[in-house]
Design an enzyme around this catalytic site. Structure first.
Site, short mmCIF file in Angstrom:
data_model
loop_
_atom_site.label_atom_id
_atom_site.label_comp_id
_atom_site.label_asym_id
_atom_site.label_seq_id
_atom_site.Cartn_x
_atom_site.Cartn_y
_atom_site.Cartn_z
N LEU A 159 0.84 -1.21 0.00
CA LEU A 159 0.00 0.00 0.00
C LEU A 159 0.87 1.26 0.00
O LEU A 159 1.99 1.25 0.52
CB LEU A 159 -0.94 0.01 1.22
CG LEU A 159 -0.38 0.20 2.63
CD1 LEU A 159 -0.07 1.65 2.97
CD2 LEU A 159 -1.34 -0.35 3.64
N CYS A 273 9.79 4.76 3.80
CA CYS A 273 10.27 3.47 3.28
C CYS A 273 11.29 3.52 2.14
O CYS A 273 12.19 2.69 2.12
CB CYS A 273 9.09 2.61 2.88
SG CYS A 273 8.15 2.11 4.34
P1 NAD Z 1 4.67 2.58 12.15
O1 NAD Z 1 5.82 3.08 12.90
O2 NAD Z 1 3.59 3.51 11.72
O3 NAD Z 1 3.96 1.40 13.00
C1 NAD Z 1 4.65 0.37 13.63
C2 NAD Z 1 3.96 0.11 14.97
O4 NAD Z 1 4.53 -1.06 15.56
C3 NAD Z 1 4.15 1.25 15.99
O5 NAD Z 1 2.89 1.72 16.40
C4 NAD Z 1 4.91 0.58 17.14
O6 NAD Z 1 4.54 1.09 18.42
C5 NAD Z 1 4.51 -0.86 16.97
N1 NAD Z 1 5.42 -1.81 17.62
C6 NAD Z 1 6.78 -1.84 17.59
N2 NAD Z 1 7.24 -2.88 18.31
C7 NAD Z 1 6.16 -3.53 18.78
C8 NAD Z 1 6.00 -4.69 19.59
N3 NAD Z 1 7.06 -5.39 20.03
N4 NAD Z 1 4.73 -5.07 19.91
C9 NAD Z 1 3.66 -4.37 19.47
N5 NAD Z 1 3.76 -3.27 18.70
C10 NAD Z 1 4.99 -2.85 18.36
O7 NAD Z 1 5.26 1.82 10.89
P2 NAD Z 1 4.52 1.55 9.50
O8 NAD Z 1 4.67 2.72 8.61
O9 NAD Z 1 3.18 0.97 9.76
O10 NAD Z 1 5.47 0.40 8.91
C11 NAD Z 1 5.50 -0.89 9.46
C12 NAD Z 1 6.24 -1.81 8.53
O11 NAD Z 1 5.54 -1.89 7.29
C13 NAD Z 1 7.66 -1.37 8.17
O12 NAD Z 1 8.46 -2.52 8.03
C14 NAD Z 1 7.49 -0.69 6.83
O13 NAD Z 1 8.66 -0.77 6.06
C15 NAD Z 1 6.39 -1.51 6.20
N6 NAD Z 1 5.57 -0.81 5.20
C16 NAD Z 1 5.16 0.48 5.42
C17 NAD Z 1 4.33 1.11 4.49
C18 NAD Z 1 3.87 2.54 4.68
O14 NAD Z 1 3.28 3.09 3.76
N7 NAD Z 1 4.07 3.17 5.81
C19 NAD Z 1 3.90 0.41 3.36
C20 NAD Z 1 4.32 -0.91 3.18
C21 NAD Z 1 5.16 -1.51 4.12
C1 UGA Z 2 5.67 3.58 -1.36
C2 UGA Z 2 5.23 2.58 -2.43
O1 UGA Z 2 4.55 3.29 -3.47
C3 UGA Z 2 4.31 1.51 -1.84
O2 UGA Z 2 3.99 0.54 -2.83
C4 UGA Z 2 5.03 0.84 -0.68
O3 UGA Z 2 4.17 -0.11 -0.07
C5 UGA Z 2 5.42 1.89 0.34
O4 UGA Z 2 6.28 2.88 -0.29
C6 UGA Z 2 6.21 1.34 1.48
O5 UGA Z 2 6.78 0.28 1.39
O6 UGA Z 2 6.24 2.09 2.46
P1 UGA Z 2 4.59 5.70 -0.17
O7 UGA Z 2 5.97 5.95 0.30
O8 UGA Z 2 3.50 5.71 0.82
O9 UGA Z 2 4.51 4.26 -0.90
O10 UGA Z 2 4.20 6.77 -1.30
P2 UGA Z 2 4.58 6.91 -2.85
O11 UGA Z 2 3.35 7.28 -3.57
O12 UGA Z 2 5.32 5.75 -3.35
O13 UGA Z 2 5.53 8.18 -2.83
C7 UGA Z 2 6.84 8.11 -2.30
C8 UGA Z 2 7.55 9.42 -2.56
O14 UGA Z 2 7.88 9.55 -3.95
C9 UGA Z 2 6.71 10.65 -2.21
O15 UGA Z 2 7.52 11.62 -1.61
C10 UGA Z 2 6.21 11.11 -3.54
O16 UGA Z 2 5.89 12.47 -3.58
C11 UGA Z 2 7.38 10.78 -4.44
N1 UGA Z 2 7.01 10.62 -5.86
C12 UGA Z 2 6.20 9.60 -6.24
C13 UGA Z 2 7.54 11.49 -6.80
O17 UGA Z 2 8.28 12.40 -6.47
N2 UGA Z 2 7.19 11.31 -8.10
C14 UGA Z 2 6.36 10.31 -8.52
O18 UGA Z 2 6.10 10.22 -9.74
C15 UGA Z 2 5.86 9.44 -7.55
#
Ligand code: NAD
Ligand code: UGA
Length: 450
Positions: A159, A273
């Site tokens: 996502l 990320c």
């Molecule tokens: P986040 O920091 O928003 O959430 C992580 C949560 O885990 C926090 O609320 C933290 O308190 C909790 N936590 C940590 N240790 C814990 C434990 N031992 N028990 C219970 N809770 C615990 O992070 P996020 O953005 O949701 O990302 C989580 C993972 O998903 C990362 O590995 C990230 O790379 C991946 N990811 C993030 C996105 C994104 O868009 N943010 C998209 C895809 C994948």
């Molecule tokens: C990104 C990926 O799109 C997701 O598929 C992935 O799950 C996620 O990282 C993750 O692992 O956390 P996100 O970081 O939420 O999602 O947002 P994006 O839409 O990918 O944008 C990332 C950055 O690139 C932003 O700062 C955005 O403004 C920039 N961007 C994106 C550009 O500058 N140009 C583009 O054409 C697209």
């Protein structure tokens, strides 16, 4: 009925588990976190994150079959399937500092699962982790002589923030990595697939071995980030020539082999990320002695830093090489539109550099001001809710986030209250540059010669 547990109630855990609860009303879904404040917020009217569509979704499922709790041990005991979405930040100490993923939270979770489980469980990696993490977790969980068996699956989350609910409801694919070579591995993959089958078409649920699933997630983010750095590298050439980055993006994106997405030139990519996962990939390459591959991916990060620097250098140069005492308003602080998240936002970096030049920085954003205040704590920055207030007496506007709001402002009204010459640096290329120019602004978009 299954008891499904989500550990980690952040940007991934909260929305992901909420969508599962919504689509699988016969199952009970519980989300736990060590952060009691966050859980309290999930149980209140003020959710801890902003995502379009999230409020309505939570309203629909919370208390029905979705619950938020801090009782981690107890919920582990009850759970059949456990999704782990804890954070995996870049390591800041010891071996791999500054590159490798810190698996401290993941390992702690695995040990807590083992300590509390009284029966077999399926543990699912949702967090982004290095290749071979699942195998390490299997070893921690399936301790020698333990009577309880755990299956570990990799189901990386793809996502994007700002579109999380849509991405979860209509995913391009759901990837499930597991062990095809054991009965329990196959059974675990089937159980997890059955959950997604509630709403995801069969052909979009794909299976692979665990290692491929883990690497696919890192590779996917690396490819997306690489596209942004590539188009930004082209934007640098455009700024020196008569080429226009929007025209170039459009022309290359129409090639079906390239495609139109992720070709928007910007001040640079941000978010929690891209950089973290690229660095993680670089570390993996280095770990396996693949120096050239490591360097290749490192350049994607380096160019992104360069792009942010170029943006500030241009502000400085165009404003007569001094911005000392000049009021510069940042339109947007979130790392992208439709989120309040500011993690690794280019706006943080740009603010710091502007302050080094002794500019007077004003920050406005419709959703990210609380996070911005936290990020810039102790720095001499002013925050303004209302962009019209923010621009009073300003010398320049720098667009940092592509919020629609900034497209639709009355720029004549803004021009009238700004210092002259009035500058606009459009770090997202969202404004009507010609219109602004005609009003009298000095306009500097990304990837266009000014
Ligand atoms: P986040 O920091 O928003 O959430 C992580 C949560 O885990 C926090 O609320 C933290 O308190 C909790 N936590 C940590 N240790 C814990 C434990 N031992 N028990 C219970 N809770 C615990 O992070 P996020 O953005 O949701 O990302 C989580 C993972 O998903 C990362 O590995 C990230 O790379 C991946 N990811 C993030 C996105 C994104 O868009 N943010 C998209 C895809 C994948
Ligand atoms: C990104 C990926 O799109 C997701 O598929 C992935 O799950 C996620 O990282 C993750 O692992 O956390 P996100 O970081 O939420 O999602 O947002 P994006 O839409 O990918 O944008 C990332 C950055 O690139 C932003 O700062 C955005 O403004 C920039 N961007 C994106 C550009 O500058 N140009 C583009 O054409 C697209």
């Amino acid at each position: 009925m299954l008891n499904i547990l989500g550990i980690g109630a952040g940007y991934v855990g909260g929305p992901t588990m909420a969508v599962i609860a919504d689509k699988c009303p016969e199952h009970k879904v519980t989300v736990v976190d060590i952060n009691a404040e966050k859980i309290a917020a999930w149980n209140s009217d003020h959710l801890p994150i902003f995502e379009p569509g999230l409020d309505a979704l939570i309203e629909r499922v919370r208390g029905r079959n979705l619950f938020f709790s801090t009782e981690i041990d107890e919920e582990i005991r009850k759970a059949d399937l456990i999704f782990v979405s804890v954070n995996t930040p870049t390591k800041t100490y010891g071996q791999g500092a500054g590159l490798a993923a810190d698996l401290m939270y993941w390992e702690k979770t695995a040990r807590q699962i083992r300590a509390n489980a009284t029966g077999p469980k399926i543990v699912i990696e949702k967090s982004t982790v290095p290749v071979r993490t699942a195998v390490a977790m299997e070893r921690i969980l399936n301790e020698k002589d333990s009577p309880i068996h755990f299956d570990v699956l990799s189901c990386p989350e793809f996502l994007a923030e700002g579109t999380a609910i849509r991405d979860l409801e209509v995913p391009d694919r759901v990837l499930i990595g597991g062990r095809h070579d054991t009965d329990s591995g196959r059974e675990a993959m089937k159980k997890l697939s059955d959950i997604f089958r509630h709403w995801v078409p069969e052909e979009r649920i794909i299976h692979s071995n665990i290692w491929s699933a883990e690497l696919s997630k890192l590779a996917s983010n690396a490819f997306l980030a690489q596209r942004v750095s590539s188009i930004n590298a082209i934007s640098a050439i455009c700024e020196k020539t008569e080429a226009d980055i929007n025209e170039v993006s459009r022309a290359i994106g129409l090639d079906q082999r390239i495609g139109p997405h992720f070709l928007k030139s910007s001040v640079g990519f941000g978010g929690s990320c891209f950089k973290k996962d690229l660095l993680n990939l670089v570390y993996l390459c280095q770990f396996y002695g693949l120096e050239e591959a490591a360097e290749y991916w490192m350049w994607v990060v380096k160019f992104n830093d360069h792009q942010m620097n170029r943006f500030v250098d241009r502000i400085l140069k165009k404003m007569f090489n001094t911005i000392n005492g000049k009021r510069i308003v940042l339109f947007g602080f979130a790392f992208k539109a439709n989120t309040g998240d500011t993690r690794e936002s280019p706006a943080i970096y740009v603010t710091k550099r502007l302050l080094e030049e002794r500019a007077e920085v004003v920050v406005t954003d419709p959703r990210a001001l609380d996070n911005a205040r936290r990020d810039l704590e102790g720095m001499p920055v002013t925050f303004a809710e209302d962009p019209y207030e923010a621009v009073r007496g300003a010398h320049a506007i720098a667009v940092m986030t592509e919020w629609d709001l900034y497209r639709d402002l009355d720029y004549q009204r803004i021009y009238d209250v700004m210092e002259k010459p009035a500058f606009v640096f459009d770090g997202r290329n969202i404004l009507d540059h010609k219109g602004l120019y005609e009003m009298g602004y000095h306009v500097f978009p990304i990837g266009k010669k000014a």
